[in-house]
Design an enzyme around this catalytic site. Sequence first.
Site, PDB file in Angstrom:
ATOM      1  N   ARG A 158       0.827  -1.208   0.000  1.00 43.65           N
ATOM      2  CA  ARG A 158       0.000   0.000   0.000  1.00 43.65           C
ATOM      3  C   ARG A 158       0.858   1.253   0.000  1.00 43.65           C
ATOM      4  O   ARG A 158       0.645   2.188  -0.783  1.00 43.65           O
ATOM      5  CB  ARG A 158      -0.921  -0.008   1.232  1.00 43.65           C
ATOM      6  CG  ARG A 158      -1.690   1.307   1.441  1.00 43.65           C
ATOM      7  CD  ARG A 158      -2.406   1.312   2.791  1.00 43.65           C
ATOM      8  NE  ARG A 158      -1.490   1.195   3.912  1.00 43.65           N
ATOM      9  CZ  ARG A 158      -0.812   2.211   4.448  1.00 43.65           C
ATOM     10  NH1 ARG A 158      -0.925   3.428   3.953  1.00 43.65           N
ATOM     11  NH2 ARG A 158      -0.010   2.023   5.473  1.00 43.65           N
ATOM     12  N   ARG A 159       1.854   1.286   0.872  1.00 45.10           N
ATOM     13  CA  ARG A 159       2.735   2.458   0.932  1.00 45.10           C
ATOM     14  C   ARG A 159       3.564   2.577  -0.340  1.00 45.10           C
ATOM     15  O   ARG A 159       3.751   3.666  -0.876  1.00 45.10           O
ATOM     16  CB  ARG A 159       3.636   2.363   2.165  1.00 45.10           C
ATOM     17  CG  ARG A 159       2.883   2.534   3.468  1.00 45.10           C
ATOM     18  CD  ARG A 159       3.755   2.252   4.673  1.00 45.10           C
ATOM     19  NE  ARG A 159       3.017   2.415   5.922  1.00 45.10           N
ATOM     20  CZ  ARG A 159       3.199   1.689   7.009  1.00 45.10           C
ATOM     21  NH1 ARG A 159       4.109   0.714   7.010  1.00 45.10           N
ATOM     22  NH2 ARG A 159       2.474   1.905   8.097  1.00 45.10           N
ATOM     23  N   ARG A 209      13.507  -1.046  12.424  1.00 43.20           N
ATOM     24  CA  ARG A 209      13.400  -0.259  11.195  1.00 43.20           C
ATOM     25  C   ARG A 209      13.939   1.155  11.374  1.00 43.20           C
ATOM     26  O   ARG A 209      14.669   1.669  10.525  1.00 43.20           O
ATOM     27  CB  ARG A 209      11.932  -0.231  10.731  1.00 43.20           C
ATOM     28  CG  ARG A 209      11.485  -1.535  10.091  1.00 43.20           C
ATOM     29  CD  ARG A 209      10.044  -1.478   9.660  1.00 43.20           C
ATOM     30  NE  ARG A 209       9.140  -1.789  10.752  1.00 43.20           N
ATOM     31  CZ  ARG A 209       7.827  -1.571  10.733  1.00 43.20           C
ATOM     32  NH1 ARG A 209       7.274  -1.016   9.668  1.00 43.20           N
ATOM     33  NH2 ARG A 209       7.074  -1.903  11.755  1.00 43.20           N
TER      34      ARG A 209
END
Length: 252
Positions: free
Chosen positions: A71-72, A95
Amino acid sequence: LFVKEIEEALLDGRADLAVHSMKDVPAEQPEGLVVGVIPERQDPCDRLLSVAYATLAALPAGATVGTSSLRRKAQLLALRPDLSIIDLRGNLDTRVGKLMDGQFDAIIVAAAGLNRLELSAPRAVRLGPPEFLPAAAQGALGIEYRLDDPETAAMLAFFDHPESHDAVAAERGFLGRLEGGCQVPIAAHAVIDGDMIHLEGLVADPETGKTFRDAASGPRSQATALGVAVAEAVLAQGAKAVLDAVYKAGAS
């Protein structure tokens, strides 16, 4: 799979309630269980984190952006097709640590997780509607329990936030009609305005960045039906071919 294991513990009596990130809960629930409580929702949007670049527009051509979300990736390519999108996995502090170590020029993560864990980076910018839609139910928690346990339901009722509950219902109605989960390029964002709810939803092609989107408003009492209606409109635009390709690739 993790959600399924927790639900099995509810069904066999090892647990009386479960707390989920609603973004990760499948649209179809097992018989005998209900997510009856949605506490007040955190910021549902994403954030672009960077050490050196203050905005998405400031990233130079070819800059590396880390995300594991289709989606991103798709929405990012729609805005900046010149960027290099690199897979980024691990828990949130891992991350952020990879960004701080210089492995990426920027990363995209959920604002809610950053807020809850009090994490950030030297540069942080909110990515939100209308340019960047979040995952359905992103930023919301859900409390699940057995339907045959009215005592637990009554004990937890005070914790429900009606506005968050209805917004999540609309977004999950959209997701459910598309038969999607948290790993597919589907986004939805609902806004409550009095007794009405406005929903915008999209399906994005992770390879090209092309998006299929629609929006509608309706009464809060029909939140789930509104989500289904917006999904039907997106499917009519041609989104089904994108979803079929993603599901086929995931099964292979």
